[in-house]
Motif scaffolding. Structure first.
Motif, PDB file in Angstrom:
ATOM      1  N   THR A  60       0.840  -1.200   0.000  1.00 40.41           N
ATOM      2  CA  THR A  60       0.000   0.000   0.000  1.00 40.41           C
ATOM      3  C   THR A  60       0.876   1.252   0.000  1.00 40.41           C
ATOM      4  O   THR A  60       1.852   1.335   0.762  1.00 40.41           O
ATOM      5  CB  THR A  60      -0.918   0.022   1.244  1.00 40.41           C
ATOM      6  N   VAL A  61       0.520   2.202  -0.856  1.00 38.37           N
ATOM      7  CA  VAL A  61       1.258   3.461  -0.932  1.00 38.37           C
ATOM      8  C   VAL A  61       0.965   4.293   0.315  1.00 38.37           C
ATOM      9  O   VAL A  61      -0.203   4.481   0.695  1.00 38.37           O
ATOM     10  CB  VAL A  61       0.886   4.250  -2.203  1.00 38.37           C
ATOM     11  N   ASP A  62       2.016   4.770   0.958  1.00 35.85           N
ATOM     12  CA  ASP A  62       1.868   5.586   2.161  1.00 35.85           C
ATOM     13  C   ASP A  62       1.608   7.051   1.810  1.00 35.85           C
ATOM     14  O   ASP A  62       1.729   7.481   0.661  1.00 35.85           O
ATOM     15  CB  ASP A  62       3.123   5.475   3.026  1.00 35.85           C
ATOM     16  N   ALA A  63       1.249   7.832   2.841  1.00 35.11           N
ATOM     17  CA  ALA A  63       0.916   9.251   2.662  1.00 35.11           C
ATOM     18  C   ALA A  63       2.143  10.114   2.898  1.00 35.11           C
ATOM     19  O   ALA A  63       2.754  10.069   3.973  1.00 35.11           O
ATOM     20  CB  ALA A  63      -0.203   9.657   3.608  1.00 35.11           C
ATOM     21  N   ARG A  64       2.496  10.878   1.883  1.00 38.93           N
ATOM     22  CA  ARG A  64       3.585  11.854   1.996  1.00 38.93           C
ATOM     23  C   ARG A  64       2.927  13.214   2.188  1.00 38.93           C
ATOM     24  O   ARG A  64       2.320  13.759   1.274  1.00 38.93           O
ATOM     25  CB  ARG A  64       4.443  11.842   0.732  1.00 38.93           C
ATOM     26  N   ILE A  65       3.021  13.766   3.391  1.00 42.54           N
ATOM     27  CA  ILE A  65       2.319  15.003   3.740  1.00 42.54           C
ATOM     28  C   ILE A  65       3.233  16.196   3.510  1.00 42.54           C
ATOM     29  O   ILE A  65       4.322  16.284   4.088  1.00 42.54           O
ATOM     30  CB  ILE A  65       1.842  14.965   5.208  1.00 42.54           C
ATOM     31  N   ASN A  66       2.781  17.085   2.653  1.00 46.05           N
ATOM     32  CA  ASN A  66       3.592  18.249   2.296  1.00 46.05           C
ATOM     33  C   ASN A  66       2.659  19.418   1.987  1.00 46.05           C
ATOM     34  O   ASN A  66       1.586  19.236   1.391  1.00 46.05           O
ATOM     35  CB  ASN A  66       4.459  17.938   1.079  1.00 46.05           C
ATOM     36  N   THR A 199       4.242   8.470  11.215  1.00 44.21           N
ATOM     37  CA  THR A 199       4.129   7.096  11.712  1.00 44.21           C
ATOM     38  C   THR A 199       5.505   6.619  12.170  1.00 44.21           C
ATOM     39  O   THR A 199       6.498   6.734  11.444  1.00 44.21           O
ATOM     40  CB  THR A 199       3.600   6.172  10.615  1.00 44.21           C
ATOM     41  N   SER A 200       5.550   6.094  13.373  1.00 41.48           N
ATOM     42  CA  SER A 200       6.832   5.594  13.904  1.00 41.48           C
ATOM     43  C   SER A 200       6.962   4.100  13.621  1.00 41.48           C
ATOM     44  O   SER A 200       5.996   3.422  13.294  1.00 41.48           O
ATOM     45  CB  SER A 200       6.913   5.851  15.411  1.00 41.48           C
ATOM     46  N   GLY A 201       8.162   3.590  13.753  1.00 43.07           N
ATOM     47  CA  GLY A 201       8.401   2.169  13.562  1.00 43.07           C
ATOM     48  C   GLY A 201       8.532   1.800  12.100  1.00 43.07           C
ATOM     49  O   GLY A 201       8.641   2.648  11.214  1.00 43.07           O
ATOM     50  N   GLY A 202       8.493   0.499  11.829  1.00 44.36           N
ATOM     51  CA  GLY A 202       8.672   0.000  10.482  1.00 44.36           C
ATOM     52  C   GLY A 202       7.458   0.211   9.606  1.00 44.36           C
ATOM     53  O   GLY A 202       6.368   0.569  10.071  1.00 44.36           O
ATOM     54  N   ASN A 203       7.647  -0.024   8.312  1.00 45.01           N
ATOM     55  CA  ASN A 203       6.587   0.188   7.339  1.00 45.01           C
ATOM     56  C   ASN A 203       5.550  -0.921   7.427  1.00 45.01           C
ATOM     57  O   ASN A 203       5.870  -2.111   7.478  1.00 45.01           O
ATOM     58  CB  ASN A 203       7.179   0.222   5.934  1.00 45.01           C
ATOM     59  N   ASN A 204       4.284  -0.527   7.428  1.00 39.66           N
ATOM     60  CA  ASN A 204       3.170  -1.470   7.394  1.00 39.66           C
ATOM     61  C   ASN A 204       2.686  -1.550   5.962  1.00 39.66           C
ATOM     62  O   ASN A 204       2.072  -0.612   5.457  1.00 39.66           O
ATOM     63  CB  ASN A 204       2.058  -1.002   8.334  1.00 39.66           C
ATOM     64  N   VAL A 205       2.937  -2.686   5.297  1.00 40.26           N
ATOM     65  CA  VAL A 205       2.634  -2.775   3.870  1.00 40.26           C
ATOM     66  C   VAL A 205       1.139  -2.827   3.597  1.00 40.26           C
ATOM     67  O   VAL A 205       0.703  -2.628   2.466  1.00 40.26           O
ATOM     68  CB  VAL A 205       3.327  -4.009   3.239  1.00 40.26           C
ATOM     69  N   ASN A 206       0.335  -3.095   4.626  1.00 37.98           N
ATOM     70  CA  ASN A 206      -1.109  -3.245   4.427  1.00 37.98           C
ATOM     71  C   ASN A 206      -1.913  -2.043   4.908  1.00 37.98           C
ATOM     72  O   ASN A 206      -3.144  -2.102   4.921  1.00 37.98           O
ATOM     73  CB  ASN A 206      -1.599  -4.509   5.141  1.00 37.98           C
ATOM     74  N   ALA A 207      -1.264  -0.999   5.315  1.00 39.31           N
ATOM     75  CA  ALA A 207      -1.966   0.191   5.814  1.00 39.31           C
ATOM     76  C   ALA A 207      -1.193   1.430   5.392  1.00 39.31           C
ATOM     77  O   ALA A 207      -0.053   1.358   4.936  1.00 39.31           O
ATOM     78  CB  ALA A 207      -2.100   0.133   7.331  1.00 39.31           C
ATOM     79  N   ILE A 208      -1.841   2.580   5.550  1.00 37.75           N
ATOM     80  CA  ILE A 208      -1.222   3.848   5.173  1.00 37.75           C
ATOM     81  C   ILE A 208      -0.403   4.384   6.340  1.00 37.75           C
ATOM     82  O   ILE A 208      -0.930   4.635   7.430  1.00 37.75           O
ATOM     83  CB  ILE A 208      -2.283   4.885   4.766  1.00 37.75           C
ATOM     84  N   ASP A 209       0.890   4.531   6.126  1.00 33.60           N
ATOM     85  CA  ASP A 209       1.747   5.231   7.071  1.00 33.60           C
ATOM     86  C   ASP A 209       1.853   6.690   6.644  1.00 33.60           C
ATOM     87  O   ASP A 209       1.658   7.031   5.473  1.00 33.60           O
ATOM     88  CB  ASP A 209       3.143   4.606   7.105  1.00 33.60           C
ATOM     89  N   PHE A 210       2.169   7.570   7.608  1.00 30.35           N
ATOM     90  CA  PHE A 210       2.291   8.999   7.315  1.00 30.35           C
ATOM     91  C   PHE A 210       3.748   9.433   7.427  1.00 30.35           C
ATOM     92  O   PHE A 210       4.423   9.157   8.425  1.00 30.35           O
ATOM     93  CB  PHE A 210       1.431   9.820   8.275  1.00 30.35           C
ATOM     94  N   VAL A 211       4.216  10.109   6.387  1.00 28.53           N
ATOM     95  CA  VAL A 211       5.555  10.678   6.372  1.00 28.53           C
ATOM     96  C   VAL A 211       5.423  12.187   6.186  1.00 28.53           C
ATOM     97  O   VAL A 211       4.809  12.650   5.217  1.00 28.53           O
ATOM     98  CB  VAL A 211       6.404  10.082   5.228  1.00 28.53           C
ATOM     99  N   LEU A 212       5.972  12.965   7.109  1.00 29.08           N
ATOM    100  CA  LEU A 212       5.905  14.422   7.022  1.00 29.08           C
ATOM    101  C   LEU A 212       7.092  14.909   6.207  1.00 29.08           C
ATOM    102  O   LEU A 212       8.248  14.674   6.576  1.00 29.08           O
ATOM    103  CB  LEU A 212       5.912  15.050   8.417  1.00 29.08           C
ATOM    104  N   ALA A 213       6.801  15.583   5.087  1.00 29.35           N
ATOM    105  CA  ALA A 213       7.864  15.937   4.138  1.00 29.35           C
ATOM    106  C   ALA A 213       7.897  17.429   3.838  1.00 29.35           C
ATOM    107  O   ALA A 213       8.473  17.853   2.839  1.00 29.35           O
ATOM    108  CB  ALA A 213       7.664  15.155   2.835  1.00 29.35           C
ATOM    109  N   ASP A 214       7.309  18.244   4.708  1.00 32.05           N
ATOM    110  CA  ASP A 214       7.268  19.687   4.465  1.00 32.05           C
ATOM    111  C   ASP A 214       8.622  20.323   4.720  1.00 32.05           C
ATOM    112  O   ASP A 214       9.441  19.801   5.473  1.00 32.05           O
ATOM    113  CB  ASP A 214       6.227  20.341   5.381  1.00 32.05           C
ATOM    114  N   GLY A 215       8.840  21.463   4.069  1.00 29.39           N
ATOM    115  CA  GLY A 215      10.050  22.239   4.295  1.00 29.39           C
ATOM    116  C   GLY A 215       9.845  23.257   5.393  1.00 29.39           C
ATOM    117  O   GLY A 215       8.830  23.270   6.085  1.00 29.39           O
ATOM    118  N   THR A 216      10.808  24.155   5.537  1.00 31.58           N
ATOM    119  CA  THR A 216      10.732  25.217   6.527  1.00 31.58           C
ATOM    120  C   THR A 216      10.304  26.505   5.859  1.00 31.58           C
ATOM    121  O   THR A 216      10.949  26.982   4.933  1.00 31.58           O
ATOM    122  CB  THR A 216      12.092  25.437   7.207  1.00 31.58           C
ATOM    123  N   GLY A 217       9.202  27.054   6.309  1.00 30.72           N
ATOM    124  CA  GLY A 217       8.742  28.344   5.803  1.00 30.72           C
ATOM    125  C   GLY A 217       9.373  29.470   6.602  1.00 30.72           C
ATOM    126  O   GLY A 217      10.502  29.351   7.089  1.00 30.72           O
TER     127      GLY A 217
END
Length: 357
Positions: A60-66, A199-217
């Motif tokens: 499953t593709v995870d969420a890249r939050i930006n 999302t902390s810990g390892g990748n869950n291939v069957n659920a959506i993990d969240f990765v925060l990818a924003d820059g600094t404003g």
């Protein structure tokens, strides 16, 4: 939910070129999509082809939050002392591969003015109706007041107006830097969803993990990269009128000396001169009303009248204004007059005469 399948094997150079030339949006593949990879292995036994062996892998593709926030204003935006409609414009863009809610906050970030003269904590947020112009409350306006941005789709941009109050204590030329911060929250719920955390810990291939990818404003509530928020700054600059008022008097005549070296004795005529000046570079002073409370020991000289919009020497005025008997705060007679707008660097005057009792 979309499924992407890829067959491992020989891929032509032409196919590779075609794949690499597809346009890519900032968000990328949507969170929650599954990617399936199939493999097939063919083989022979004793020269006889056997059934191919196959295997598949699905994740499953995870969420890249930006998110980004950008000011739409070129240079400083004019603000009015005591005004409640001081408007800054920002674009908020969801660069996530997921639909997201964004909480909105405004904060004071500095300037030559003090925080006490700007009420940014009670700033109002308005979502642009599509014309890029703040016109909330006007006929035909589609602007709506919001407290957060609801259900922003991938790669969507919305224009937000931040409307704040500058106190009447603010003076001409003061600046106030205001940051708009957009903070990512989960979409789908009624109202503002929960704040998105990595999302902390390892990748869950069957659920959506969240990765925060924003820059600094710049400024705002954010503190750095990968926090799920972003801020940009707009600047208000106060354009106030710098009005000074002066009142002077000159003797015109007295009952003994006439107009030759008159003295301030009972029966003498005195001309009062009131000047209203506005400093160079200041905002135009409008609706300029003059109210003069006459001392009890003088009487208004109606035969001379009242002249308004004269020059700094109280000459060249036009007849106008009015006399009001006994309407002062302690029962004084009053001279009233309306002046035209006083522009920057300009002086206008009102003058009239009284007789000493």
């Amino acid at each position: 939910m979309r499924t992407t399948k890829q067959l491992l094997g020989a891929v032509s150079a032409l196919a590779l070129v075609a794949m690499s030339s597809a346009p890519a949006l900032a968000a990328g593949t949507s969170a929650g999509d599954t990617i399936t990879n199939n493999v097939s292995v063919s083989f022979d036994v004793g020269g006889v082809a056997q059934n191919a062996a196959t295997a598949s892998d699905i994740f499953t593709v995870d969420a890249r939050i930006n998110v980004t926030v950008a000011s739409n204003d070129t240079g400083n935006v004019t603000a009015t002392p005591g005004g409640t409609q001081n408007v800054l414009s920002f674009d908020v863009t969801n660069l996530s591969n997921e639909t997201v809610d964004f909480d909105l906050t405004a904060s004071y970030q500095g300037g030559t003015g003090t925080d006490a003269n700007i009420d940014e904590e009670n700033a109002l947020f308005f979502l642009d109706g599509g014309d890029g112009i703040y016109n909330f409350g006007q006929a035909g306006s589609d602007d709506v007041q919001v407290t957060f941005l609801d259900e922003m789709a991938e790669d969507e941009t919305r224009t937000v107006f931040v409307v704040s109050t500058v106190t009447s204590s603010a003076v001409d030329g003061e600046t106030f830097q205001i940051a708009l911060t957009a903070d990512a929250h989960q979409a789908g719920a009624t109202g503002l969803g929960a704040e998105i955390e990595a999302t902390s810990g390892g990748n869950n291939v069957n659920a959506i993990d969240f990765v925060l990818a924003d820059g600094t404003g710049v400024g705002g509530a954010e503190v750095g990269n990968n926090e799920g928020d972003f801020a940009a700054i707009g600047t208000l600059e106060v354009a106030g009128a710098v009005v000074t008022v002066a009142k002077s008097s000159r003797l015109i005549s007295d009952p003994v000396n006439g107009t030759t070296n008159p003295k301030a004795i009972p029966g003498a005529t005195v001309e009062y001169c009131i000047t209203v000046a506005n400093a160079a570079g200041a905002a135009t002073a409008t609706d300029v009303d003059v109210t003069d409370d006459l001392p009890f020991d003088v009487s208004y000289e109606a035969s001379f009248g009242i002249f308004v919009n004269g020059d700094e020497l109280c000459t060249n005025g036009a007849a106008g204004g009015s006399f009001s008997e006994g309407t002062g705060p302690s029962g004084e007679d009053q001279v009233l007059g309306d002046l035209l707008d006083v522009e920057a660097g300009q002086t206008r005057s009102l003058y009239f005469r009284v007789v000493i009792d």
